[in-house]
Design an enzyme around this catalytic site. Sequence first.
Site, PDB file in Angstrom:
ATOM      1  N   ASP A 132      84.054  50.551 -34.062  1.00 16.32           N
ATOM      2  CA  ASP A 132      84.373  49.556 -34.719  1.00 16.32           C
ATOM      3  C   ASP A 132      85.612  49.124 -34.677  1.00 16.32           C
ATOM      4  O   ASP A 132      86.092  48.082 -35.240  1.00 16.32           O
ATOM      5  CB  ASP A 132      83.923  49.922 -36.201  1.00 16.32           C
ATOM      6  CG  ASP A 132      82.521  49.681 -36.383  1.00 16.32           C
ATOM      7  OD1 ASP A 132      81.671  49.491 -35.479  1.00 16.32           O
ATOM      8  OD2 ASP A 132      81.965  49.757 -37.754  1.00 16.32           O
ATOM      9  N   GLY A 175      80.013  46.548 -36.241  1.00 17.16           N
ATOM     10  CA  GLY A 175      81.020  46.149 -37.154  1.00 17.16           C
ATOM     11  C   GLY A 175      80.736  46.054 -38.587  1.00 17.16           C
ATOM     12  O   GLY A 175      80.210  45.111 -38.883  1.00 17.16           O
ATOM     13  N   GLN A 279      75.576  49.511 -27.785  1.00 17.51           N
ATOM     14  CA  GLN A 279      77.186  49.165 -27.778  1.00 17.51           C
ATOM     15  C   GLN A 279      77.739  50.557 -28.002  1.00 17.51           C
ATOM     16  O   GLN A 279      78.864  50.900 -27.556  1.00 17.51           O
ATOM     17  CB  GLN A 279      77.615  48.484 -28.952  1.00 17.51           C
ATOM     18  CG  GLN A 279      77.166  47.001 -28.751  1.00 17.51           C
ATOM     19  CD  GLN A 279      77.250  46.443 -30.147  1.00 17.51           C
ATOM     20  OE1 GLN A 279      78.213  45.602 -30.798  1.00 17.51           O
ATOM     21  NE2 GLN A 279      76.200  46.429 -30.896  1.00 17.51           N
TER      22      GLN A 279
END
Length: 347
Positions: A132, A175, A279
């Site tokens: 993040d 995020g 991710q």
Amino acid sequence: MLGRVRFGVLTGGGDCPGLNAVIRAIVRKGVDVHACEIVGFRDGWRGPLEGDYTELTIESTRGILPRGGTILGTSRTNPFKREGGPRTIRETMADLGVDGLIAIGGEDTLGAANRLHAEHGLDVLGVPKTIDNDIGATDVTFGFDTAIHVATEAIDRLHTTAESHHRVMVVEVMGRHAGWIALYSGVAGGGDVILIPEAPFDIDEVCNLVQRRHSRGRSFSIVVAAEGALPKQGTMEIAAGDADEFGHVRLGGIGHRLEQEIESRTGFETRAVVLGHIQRGGTPTAYDRVLATRFGVAAIDAAQNGEWGMMPALRGTRIDLVPLAEAVAELRTVTPEEFAFAEAFLG
Ligand code: F6P
């Protein structure tokens, strides 16, 4: 004769490409240069709480540099949610002859490390990690570069199918509190709308951007939304998930909500794709391997020098040691100034 100096290492919170590179660097420099021993605790704070560990050697950490994840395992265990947690960690360290602990983690793991040091006097230092990219006091965390490469590649792929089918594609990226992944992959992938947690969105404005683009002759759009993106209060319903030991609610629903709203409001066929843990997985980029290695080397040097309560941080091109307290005081989120360059490309 006194025994060798022994340091413990653990990885906590969400995994992230580059964790193994940090572990390898700590072991390599620790054993080869500082002649110390390294104990690896399993599954974050669970390891020292339950005495679950393994001795790490140069041999046992060979070949892990390009591997994603963490050979030590991880968990979201909060030592302050366990009865006598800090005392148990102190006892485990004493039993194993561990002179200090290196905690590799994000806001929660580092927050616990900071409290263990500041409130309980434990010899702990931290290493910042998170895809993040939202840890304070460091310009970048390793894992972020890998995540934006994965997300950008996904957006590139979604472009071709969106264009063929004349669809709106909503890409939900990770995020939780910070929109760095959405901003960077959104710009790199040529997204038409970028939604970040720092700036609550108005669904009417999102639809206007899509409609404006279509009125200019384009028949498809890409909307990149951080999982933590939020509608302005009272404008759109979203569901809340369960919370973990640090009180974080499970996210991952905004993409599908946007899919429904955009399709029903604009009439354009819309599909959502949640990239999720893709991710976080897989091999780290060269940049992340190097940053992780630099952090690992700085961390074991700091441990050797007794710099407890500190954390290596990237400042410009330098690695500096900063107080953990400074790093966990505030998350590093996207400011309006940092978002501004993207605005010219939206809609
Ligand atoms: O903190 C990193 C992160 O990837 C967040 O972006 C995300 O909200 C969270 O971890 C997901 O955690 P979990 O792996 O527990 O689902």
